[in-house]
Design an enzyme around this catalytic site. Structure first.
Site, PDB file in Angstrom:
ATOM      1  N   TYR A  43       0.793  -1.220   0.000  1.00 51.27           N
ATOM      2  CA  TYR A  43       0.000   0.000   0.000  1.00 51.27           C
ATOM      3  C   TYR A  43       0.825   1.270   0.000  1.00 51.27           C
ATOM      4  CZ  TYR A  43      -1.604   3.449   3.470  1.00 51.27           C
ATOM      5  OH  TYR A  43      -1.799   4.577   4.200  1.00 51.27           O
ATOM      6  N   HIS A  89      -8.082   8.361  12.939  1.00 56.37           N
ATOM      7  CA  HIS A  89      -7.303   8.370  11.692  1.00 56.37           C
ATOM      8  C   HIS A  89      -7.091   9.818  11.252  1.00 56.37           C
ATOM      9  CE1 HIS A  89      -5.897   7.257   7.709  1.00 56.37           C
ATOM     10  NE2 HIS A  89      -6.011   5.968   8.006  1.00 56.37           N
ATOM     11  N   GLY A  90      -5.961  10.102  10.634  1.00 54.35           N
ATOM     12  CA  GLY A  90      -5.750  11.422  10.038  1.00 54.35           C
ATOM     13  C   GLY A  90      -6.763  11.641   8.915  1.00 54.35           C
ATOM     14  N   ASP A 204      17.398  -7.744 -30.547  1.00 52.82           N
ATOM     15  CA  ASP A 204      17.779  -8.228 -29.211  1.00 52.82           C
ATOM     16  C   ASP A 204      18.874  -9.292 -29.347  1.00 52.82           C
ATOM     17  OD1 ASP A 204      17.769  -8.936 -26.537  1.00 52.82           O
ATOM     18  OD2 ASP A 204      15.915 -10.104 -26.668  1.00 52.82           O
TER      19      ASP A 204
HETATM   20  C1  SPV Z   1      13.768 -10.023 -22.168  1.00 54.62           C
HETATM   21  O1  SPV Z   1      12.783  -9.428 -21.688  1.00 54.62           O
HETATM   22  O2  SPV Z   1      14.623  -9.467 -22.835  1.00 54.62           O
HETATM   23  C2  SPV Z   1      13.933 -11.460 -21.909  1.00 54.62           C
HETATM   24  C3  SPV Z   1      12.759 -12.294 -21.674  1.00 54.62           C
HETATM   25  O3  SPV Z   1      15.059 -11.915 -21.966  1.00 54.62           O
HETATM   26  S1  SPV Z   1      12.319 -12.965 -23.210  1.00 54.62           S
HETATM   27  O4  SPV Z   1      12.096 -11.868 -24.142  1.00 54.62           O
HETATM   28  O5  SPV Z   1      11.113 -13.748 -23.014  1.00 54.62           O
HETATM   29  O6  SPV Z   1      13.419 -13.822 -23.670  1.00 54.62           O
HETATM   30 MG    MG Z   2      16.480 -10.681 -22.837  1.00 50.59          MG
END
Ligand code: SPV
Ligand code: MG
Length: 431
Positions: A43, A89-90, A204
């Site tokens: 919270y 309570h406040g 990536d």
């Molecule tokens: C990322 O978020 O870069 C990960 C998780 O490595 S995944 O994309 O599922 O591989």
């Molecule tokens: Mg990754």
């Protein structure tokens, strides 16, 4: 004598709290509740004092007859067991969470009787300063780094949300939901390689290297206090990984997750559609051990991510690898899958837990997205990473806007779907 009750969820006692006690004790015999760790982190702010420390703080105040632990922010159990004549309570009912709590107190008063006494909240420079001091402590590297281990001890399951910028960091830091009987927020942030790369328009594949990733880390650290788990990809060469462990640790990052792949890494969600090579158990164990050997604090975590299910090598292979990684010093394991059906994840976790009850298990339920937090937790999973949903939300929204402006030669048609310009200039607080 009347029974009086008030709740404290604070690490510091200031004049505002003393004012509440002063007023409350006049009404009768005063019991003060101290909010449990679990309820406090859902919270409010993360506690910088232990539960016992907070209990001792309140015990020392004159006029307090008894101190008890309130387990939930909701008052149902307090009314059932204590039946207070007065809840003091406040009057700071100034956000959705506070309003839900007020409604809960009034609902209980209707059921059990009693009265809510509201005390004007103390707003002054002194109180604000204490508040700022607490915020500062939470943002410091040492405190933040240790927070992931703390939250793991406090909660059955830790919920982590993806970030890739200061703004997404702020969203994860500040988003609190408050429905009837439930107030909750995320426990920390995932600095995804996929999202950090995609946001820069890059694939990536470890092209966005650690030096660049650290820029994002810095931006997020700058404006948030929640713990960060960074996606360390393969961790790179062992000789490079050790330097990165030191850097991440020093910055206040709580954990790095490295995956047991080698060579040109591709995103796991491609699975076997692209060529991906798994590292040998021996080499990956060496990497984990080397990382553990150089870290200076006990807090930093190196979590080993196993890609056996992604590469369709089966559960036995995944189990053998994960056990070896723990043996080599990993502070946690991440098991990944890209199947919609969570069966292989559940089977793995059930089997792993037969011989290892304590090593934290991490999962990323991107593909098996119908499984709830509670169901994952019931299989012994401790950390759930929602790894990419903020970026995935932004992409179609931005594309829609670009298309609408092109189509309509103006932005009027899309205005209702975007934040008003008078609000965008106010979402970031100024110092
Ligand atoms: C990322 O978020 O870069 C990960 C998780 O490595 S995944 O994309 O599922 O591989
Ligand atoms: Mg990754």
């Amino acid at each position: 004598m009347s029974k009086v009750y008030t709740l404290f969820c604070t690490d510091v006692i200031h004049e505002g709290h003393l004012n509440i006690i002063e007023n409350a004790k006049k009404l009768g015999d005063l019991t003060v509740g101290v909010l449990s760790d679990d309820a406090m982190i859902r919270y409010n702010r993360f506690p910088t004092l232990s539960l016992q420390g907070r209990i001792d703080l309140v015990k020392g105040i004159e006029g307090v007859s008894e101190v008890i632990v309130q387990k939930s922010v909701m008052y149902d159990e307090i009314f059932e067991t204590l039946r207070p004549d007065y809840v003091v309570h406040g009057d700071n009912w100034d956000d959705a969470a506070m309003n839900v709590i007020k409604a809960n107190i009034l609902k209980n008063i209707e059921k059990y009787g009693g009265e809510l006494i509201e005390i004007p909240y103390t707003y002054n420079a002194n109180v604000s300063k204490i508040d700022e001091k607490m915020q500062e402590k939470l943002a410091l590297a040492d405190f933040r780094r240790a927070r992931l281990r703390k939250v793991l001890a406090m909660r059955d399951v830790v919920k982590i949300m993806q970030v890739h910028s200061g703004l997404t960091g702020l969203i994860v830091e500040k988003t609190v939901i408050a429905d009837e009987d439930n107030i909750d927020q995320f426990d920390g942030m995932w600095l995804s390689s996929l999202c950090d790369s995609t946001d820069r328009g890059k694939p990536d594949i470890e092209l966005v290297d650690m030096t660049s990733r650290l820029r994002t880390v810095g931006e997020v650290l700058d404006v948030t206090t929640k713990p960060i788990i960074i996606d360390g990809d393969t961790g790179g060469l062992i000789e490079h990984f050790v330097y990165n462990v030191r850097t991440l640790e020093r910055l206040g990052v709580s954990a790095v997750i490295i995956e047991d792949k080698t060579g040109l890494k591709k995103n796991s969600l491609f699975g076997t559609e692209v060529e991906q090579t798994q590292d040998t158990v021996e080499n990956f164990c060496r990497k984990i051990s080397a990382g553990k050997a150089v870290q200076r604090s006990d807090d930093f975590m190196i979590i080993a991510r196993c890609e056996s299910l992604i590469l369709e090598k089966g559960i036995e292979d995944a189990l053998a690898r994960c056990r070896a990684y723990v043996e080599a010093g990993a502070d946690g394991i991440m098991i990944h899958s890209r199947k919609k059906d969570p069966k292989e994840i559940f089977d793995f976790c059930d089997e792993f837990r037969k011989t290892d009850k304590t090593t934290p298990i991490v999962v990323v339920p991107t593909a098996f997205n119908e499984v709830t937090t509670e169901e994952l937790a019931s299989h012994g999973i401790n950390i759930i990473i929602y790894a990419n949903q903020l970026l995935r939300a932004a992409y179609p929204a931005m594309t829609r806007v670009a298309e609408s402006i092109l189509r309509n030669h103006r932005s009027a048609e899309i205005e209702d779907d975007i934040i008003p310009f008078k609000d965008i200039i106010r979402i970031i607080d100024e110092l």
